[in-house]
Design a protein around this motif. Sequence first.
Motif, mmCIF file in Angstrom:
data_model
loop_
_atom_site.group_PDB
_atom_site.id
_atom_site.type_symbol
_atom_site.label_atom_id
_atom_site.label_comp_id
_atom_site.label_asym_id
_atom_site.label_seq_id
_atom_site.Cartn_x
_atom_site.Cartn_y
_atom_site.Cartn_z
ATOM 1 N N ALA A 42 0.840 -1.199 0.000
ATOM 2 C CA ALA A 42 0.000 0.000 0.000
ATOM 3 C C ALA A 42 0.870 1.242 0.000
ATOM 4 C CB ALA A 42 -0.927 -0.001 1.211
ATOM 5 N N HIS A 43 1.946 1.192 0.777
ATOM 6 C CA HIS A 43 2.872 2.318 0.829
ATOM 7 C C HIS A 43 3.522 2.527 -0.538
ATOM 8 C CE1 HIS A 43 5.795 5.118 2.448
ATOM 9 N NE2 HIS A 43 6.760 4.397 1.887
ATOM 10 N N GLN A 44 3.949 1.438 -1.174
ATOM 11 C CA GLN A 44 4.594 1.525 -2.477
ATOM 12 C C GLN A 44 3.644 2.047 -3.546
ATOM 13 O OE1 GLN A 44 7.788 1.438 -1.286
ATOM 14 N NE2 GLN A 44 8.142 0.788 -3.358
ATOM 15 N N ALA A 45 2.356 1.745 -3.459
ATOM 16 C CA ALA A 45 1.391 2.209 -4.461
ATOM 17 C C ALA A 45 1.249 3.724 -4.434
ATOM 18 C CB ALA A 45 0.030 1.547 -4.227
ATOM 19 N N CYS A 46 1.539 4.340 -3.311
ATOM 20 C CA CYS A 46 1.448 5.799 -3.167
ATOM 21 C C CYS A 46 2.831 6.439 -3.161
ATOM 22 C CB CYS A 46 0.678 6.163 -1.896
ATOM 23 S SG CYS A 46 -1.068 5.776 -1.976
ATOM 24 N N ARG A 47 3.734 5.898 -3.909
ATOM 25 C CA ARG A 47 5.088 6.435 -4.009
ATOM 26 C C ARG A 47 5.437 6.652 -5.472
ATOM 27 N NH1 ARG A 47 6.259 9.218 -0.307
ATOM 28 N NH2 ARG A 47 4.638 8.557 1.038
ATOM 29 N N LEU A 48 6.112 7.750 -5.717
ATOM 30 C CA LEU A 48 6.641 8.055 -7.042
ATOM 31 C C LEU A 48 8.157 8.073 -6.960
ATOM 32 C CD1 LEU A 48 4.260 10.974 -8.040
ATOM 33 C CD2 LEU A 48 4.308 8.700 -9.070
ATOM 34 N N ARG A 49 8.792 7.831 -8.081
ATOM 35 C CA ARG A 49 10.257 7.892 -8.119
ATOM 36 C C ARG A 49 10.705 9.351 -8.113
ATOM 37 N NH1 ARG A 49 9.622 4.288 -13.072
ATOM 38 N NH2 ARG A 49 9.335 6.396 -13.778
ATOM 39 N N LYS A 50 11.771 9.626 -7.413
ATOM 40 C CA LYS A 50 12.309 10.990 -7.327
ATOM 41 C C LYS A 50 12.693 11.529 -8.698
ATOM 42 C CE LYS A 50 14.283 10.079 -2.821
ATOM 43 N NZ LYS A 50 15.507 9.987 -2.034
ATOM 44 N N ILE A 51 13.123 10.641 -9.565
ATOM 45 C CA ILE A 51 13.600 11.056 -10.897
ATOM 46 C C ILE A 51 12.510 11.790 -11.677
ATOM 47 C CG2 ILE A 51 13.021 8.895 -12.101
ATOM 48 C CD1 ILE A 51 16.267 10.826 -12.625
ATOM 49 N N ASN A 52 11.242 11.498 -11.400
ATOM 50 C CA ASN A 52 10.145 12.201 -12.079
ATOM 51 C C ASN A 52 10.227 13.709 -11.881
ATOM 52 O OD1 ASN A 52 8.798 9.877 -13.047
ATOM 53 N ND2 ASN A 52 7.776 9.598 -11.091
ATOM 54 N N PHE A 53 10.744 14.122 -10.748
ATOM 55 C CA PHE A 53 10.763 15.537 -10.382
ATOM 56 C C PHE A 53 12.138 16.174 -10.583
ATOM 57 C CE2 PHE A 53 7.432 13.364 -8.138
ATOM 58 C CZ PHE A 53 6.337 14.167 -8.412
ATOM 59 N N GLN A 54 13.093 15.389 -11.004
ATOM 60 C CA GLN A 54 14.450 15.897 -11.169
ATOM 61 C C GLN A 54 14.774 16.217 -12.628
ATOM 62 O OE1 GLN A 54 16.547 12.692 -9.302
ATOM 63 N NE2 GLN A 54 16.391 13.595 -7.268
ATOM 64 N N GLN A 55 13.791 16.151 -13.489
ATOM 65 C CA GLN A 55 14.000 16.454 -14.902
ATOM 66 C C GLN A 55 13.826 17.960 -15.102
ATOM 67 O OE1 GLN A 55 11.286 14.009 -17.146
ATOM 68 N NE2 GLN A 55 11.578 12.308 -15.743
ATOM 69 N N PRO A 56 14.912 18.679 -15.389
ATOM 70 C CA PRO A 56 14.821 20.138 -15.531
ATOM 71 C C PRO A 56 13.810 20.560 -16.605
ATOM 72 C CG PRO A 56 17.117 19.419 -15.558
ATOM 73 C CD PRO A 56 16.274 18.188 -15.570
ATOM 74 N N TYR A 57 13.696 19.787 -17.662
ATOM 75 C CA TYR A 57 12.795 20.152 -18.762
ATOM 76 C C TYR A 57 11.355 20.310 -18.272
ATOM 77 C CZ TYR A 57 9.981 19.648 -22.982
ATOM 78 O OH TYR A 57 9.056 19.837 -23.966
#
Length: 197
Positions: A42-57
């Motif tokens: 359940a915890h993993q289902a509500c987690r996103l990878r940090k890399i999604n937010f580290q893309q400068p574009y």
Amino acid sequence: MATLHTLTRNFSGWVFFCCCCCLPLLLTSPLPPKGTGVVSNAHQACRLRKINFQQPYIRNRTYTLAEMARVSDQDTDNRLIGQHIYINIKENNRCYMMKRIAEIILKDVLLTEAKERYTLAEDVAQFLASLTSELSRCKHSGNREHIEKNLEEMKSKMEELGENGKNKAIGELDLLFDYIENACTDAPKKGGNKKKN
């Protein structure tokens, strides 16, 4: 040792060996606490990878779009996205809350006439759609009465403001970006890093 060799030589010997020696070892091994796997899933289902937010574009596109919309925002008294959306919301439901807000803004704002009005809207809409898709299995835990109440208040405020409400939602996409990042990743929270001497 000779009897063990004789027993294991034929099939019935193997069955006897496994039932008498291996099975008791397996049955006496410690088991994980009840519900451990369910909680982590359940915890993993509500987690996103940090890399999604580290893309400068995409970060630049989102922040630029928000800035463009804020220029024409005539209402400086109201805020759609802020700490008030977390009133009576447990921390473990914050990612679910942000997923729902992203879905609302995507459906009711970015996928409407905003695409024609703002050239960057399509890129940001695709980004939000990918995040909500990754969070598709993210569910609330416990009572969702407060979640629905807070979402309804946000939607009502946006409708009450009319066209400026949609513009305000676009103008707060940078806040939405940050709130999703903080609620749905294990990234350090904004302002939490202090320089060491």
